[in-house]
Structure formats: C-alpha cells, structure tokens
Scaffold this motif. Sequence first.
Motif: not given
Lengths: 284, 323
Positions: A70-77, A161-162
């Motif tokens: 989750x941290x990879x996704x939310x960090x990137x986004x 995406x971000x």
Amino acid sequence: MRSGKANAMRAGWSRGIIELRHMLSTPQDLWTFFFFTAILLAVTIFMRGSTVEGTSFSLGSMTLPSILGMSIASGGLTNLTQMLTVEREDGTLLRAKAVPDGMLGYLVGKVVLVSGLTLVNIAALLIPGLFLFSGIATGGVGSWLTFAWVLALGLAACLPLGAILGSMFSNPRMMGLIMFPIMGAVGISGIFYPTSALPEWLQGIAQVLPIYWLGLGMRSALLPDGLSAVEIGHSWRHLETLGVLGLWAAFGLTVAPIVLRRMARRESGSSVAARREKAMQRVT
Amino acid sequence: MTVIEEPDSATRRIRPPEDDTVLDVRDLQMRYGSTDVLTGVTFAARRGEVLGLLGPNGAGKTTTIEILEGFRMRSAGEVSVLGIDPAQGDEAWRARLGVVLQSWRDHGKWRVRELLAHLGTYYTPYATGGARGPWDPDELVSAVGLTEHAHKRVGRLSGGQRRRLDVAIGIVGRPELLFLDEPTVGFDPEARREFHDLVHRLSDDEDTTILLTTHDLDEAEKLADRIVILAGGAIIADGSADELSRRMSTEAEIKWTRDGQRFVHSTLDSTKFVHDLFRQYGEAIGDLEVRRASLEDTYVAMVREHEAGRGTAAVRKFEGATR
C-alpha cells in the motif's frame, strides 16, 4: 540537443537527491512523513496477537507486507500528485519551464525524490518489522528478488499515475477528492481485510487496481509459500501481478507525457499569478 | 531611429539594421474569445539596448512579454526573438533568454547558492551553441548582493532579498535577452539603486538586451534607452524619454527670483522665454530653474489623450513634428 537532455537528467538526479535531503532534514516534514508510518506500524503490532483465519500464522506478520504494498502505491500516487499541484501553484514549475530542459530535470528530480521517499518509508516499516514479527522473508534470496521486482514495477505503475492526477488538478486543496477514492481502494484491496471475503463485484474492482496486486506481490515475497492458500485462487499469481502492474505502467508511461506536456504548455506568469490571487483570497 | 507612429502602420517605421536586431515584433495581435487584447503591436530592440515597456494595467504588457518568452501563443503577427519565432523556440533558444518571474514561495527549502548553482547546470551544455554559459554561483550571489545570505534558506529571505534572487535566477545563464517584469517591486531605495547599477552593468559589460516593464516611471527614465508605451492593445509612443517629452507638447516649468521675489511660469517655448527674461532684467534674475516635463508628465498626458479617443490624432501631430 542530446547532451542538453542527458545533462538535464543528471541535473534532475541531483535535484531529487537535494530535495530528499531537504525533506529528511526538515523536522516538520519528518513529522508528517513518519507520523503515518508510525501509526501503521502500531496497527500491525496490535494485530500480532491474532492469527490468520484457519492457520496459526500471525495476522500482524500477514498485514506488514500488505502495508508495504500500500505504501508503494500511496507514496507514488499521493506524494507526486500533491507535489505537482502545490508546485504548479507556487511557481516552481514555471521556473523549470523558463530554464532549458528544465521540465525534464524537474520531472526526473520528482521521480528520484518520490522513489527515494518511498524507499525510506519502506525501510522504516520493514526494518523494525523484521525484528518485531516472525515468519517474514524466510525465503532468502528468492524473497528479496520478488520484493525488488514488485517494488520497481509498483513504482513504474504508480508514479506516472501520480503525474497524470497531479496535472489534472490545479488546486492543491482538491487533494481530498483524490484521497477518498484512494482510501476506498485501500479498503477493498486486501490490505487490512482479505479481498476474498468481499462480494464478487468488489473483488473484481479491486483486481483492476494496482494496490491489490502490490499487496499480493509483497505478501508473496515476504511470507511463507503456504499462506498463498488464503489468497484468491489459492496462488500468489505472479504472472497476473506482472500483467496488471505492467499494463498500468504502460498506460501511465504513454499518457503521462501527453498530459504533462499539455499542463506545462499552459503555465505562464499570469496563470501562476491568477492562482496566487485565488490562494491569497482563501488565506485572508 | 526613434519615431512615434500610428498604431496601425508598421511600414513607415525606421528599423534598426537587421543583424543587430534582437527583438522584432510586427503587427502582433492577441485575441481571447471575442476580446482583442493586442490589436497590432510593432516594436524592435537592438543588441545591448534597454527597452522600457510602459502602459496602464490591462494594456497587454504581460500578454506581450509572455508571447515573446514563448509561454503563450499569439493570434496573428510576426515575432522574432533572437532571430527565432518563440512559438518554435527550442531549448537552445531558451538557453539564450533570461526571464525574471514574480516569485511567491517556490524552492523555499533550497539555499540561495545551492539553487543558483543547480539552475546554472542546465545551461552548461548550451555554452558552445551560442549561449554564454552560466555564471559562477559565487560571483552571481555577490553581483546581486546576497553574499551574506548565500547559505540561507530561500523561504527565510525578506521580500527584497527574494526579488534579488529572482533577478539572479533570471540571469543565471548569462542571457543575451532578459525580460524583467516589474523587477523592483518591494525594493528599498538602496536596493533599487544597486539593482539599477546591475542593469547598467548587464547592458554595458555583457551587452545584454533588456526588456523591462515597470510602473515606476522614474526608474524607466533612469534605466531605459528607449520607451515604448502600450495602451489599448497597441503602441502609442516609441522613443527615448527625452524625445517623448519634447514631442509631447507638455509645458516646461520655469522658476526664478527677482528682487527677492519668487516667480513661476509655464510655457511651451522655454528657451525663448528665458532669453526674453534675461534681455528684460539681465543680472537681476537669480535661482533660475527650467524643468522640462518628466517622463511621468509625458506618460500621463499621452495615456490620457489616448483614452480620450484622440490617440491617433495626437500621434499624427507628433509625427508631423519630427519631419
């Protein structure tokens, strides 16, 4: 001018490193950054007593890799989206535009910065996690190889995406609109609660989004093989993970340059001044 | 060279020699929807010239500058900046330009010297392709008077110090052409003087061409070799501050004392008046002072006349006077 582009990429690299150093040496940034990380770690510690349904494996150990995903996704986004909207408003982007190859340097810098922050964040979760939880990364070199490719592919899927979201929203105070869907996606993506226990249509949505696959990929890397039994399809589904994250990365890397270019073209002194006026009105 | 022209006649203008022209704008038009912002702007600048672009708010100054900087597409007209159409300007072209932007709170965590050194690196590969390559960061920091604050965070600078940093960022690549949009807002008198020295240095020593917009007419008079006044989307005047004030028939003010009494008189022909004065009273005249209309008087008179709808007629009158 090839050398100009290559030079700007080098400049972007040092820009990212400098900004990473700035963030890691500013107490306020460190606090907002690690506050969330500390909460997540605390949540997993509270889960240590429970076990995964039908097994004797600790629920905390199971949740930690999911949280890494989750941290990879939310960090990137969210980090990249937020930085782009804020720095568009405050004129950083316009300044980059006024410098030869400045936009390229700026983007490389942001990718380095956000990737660096994500790595620091993951290390902050994983290193204490290795001591606190049992059954993590028992697979040796194989574990870490899977960890590495899921991490790299995850960043490649989420950073563009971000960038797309950050180009679409010009007002930093619209971040709420982006945060709620992301939180919803986390809710159905099997991070804290198994997706397999959800209605089928929700499972379907979750499996289109990258967060589910990042969580699954991290679990497959760090948990014992036997635990794949509780996943959808009773498998780690590496091929599917590769496919879905790869598709997101391909989509993002195709669309992001177009959206970014369009956004950059619109930047000018008067558009920054107009946004400043609006922001000032909100302040007073 | 300096001609005041009708807003819509580009042909009659006397142009500087082509090879020396850094900036050439002909019949530039800009339209947003159904609103015409620029209706036909024509002016040029030679290498090393400091050109002051003046005009009331909403006259189209910012739009004009943004088109020249390549940040905005024009609706019609011909524009050449350093020999290249800004709409087609590439990065090598960008490396030869300097743009001083209004800052707000960007790069707040960066340190002054660190930021200038970083931004300078982007110019290095273009140093051979026509651009002159970046300033040495330490020299640049000292040129804008920020040596004491070189290692301060940008976010901690005062308003005037930030503005100096903006100027430093604008010139970091040693541009051939520099755009200064209201550069001295928030400067104290000393900072203003230092800034004026820097502008003179850039134009004299570095041969930098500078396009400056300002609302401070005193500053424009001090800095600009030539003034261009933009009103209602077109150029209503083009010439040195001196020429403009001479051509606009503003009256000069003459002050003198005689027998301990003070006198003030306004007249169009100050030379003849003073001559007559001395012929009549000779040595009895003291403390003589002749003040020609300042740029501010001229500017206000021109813009007012233009806004009263007599702009075209007035301009024709000046043109007749130059022949």
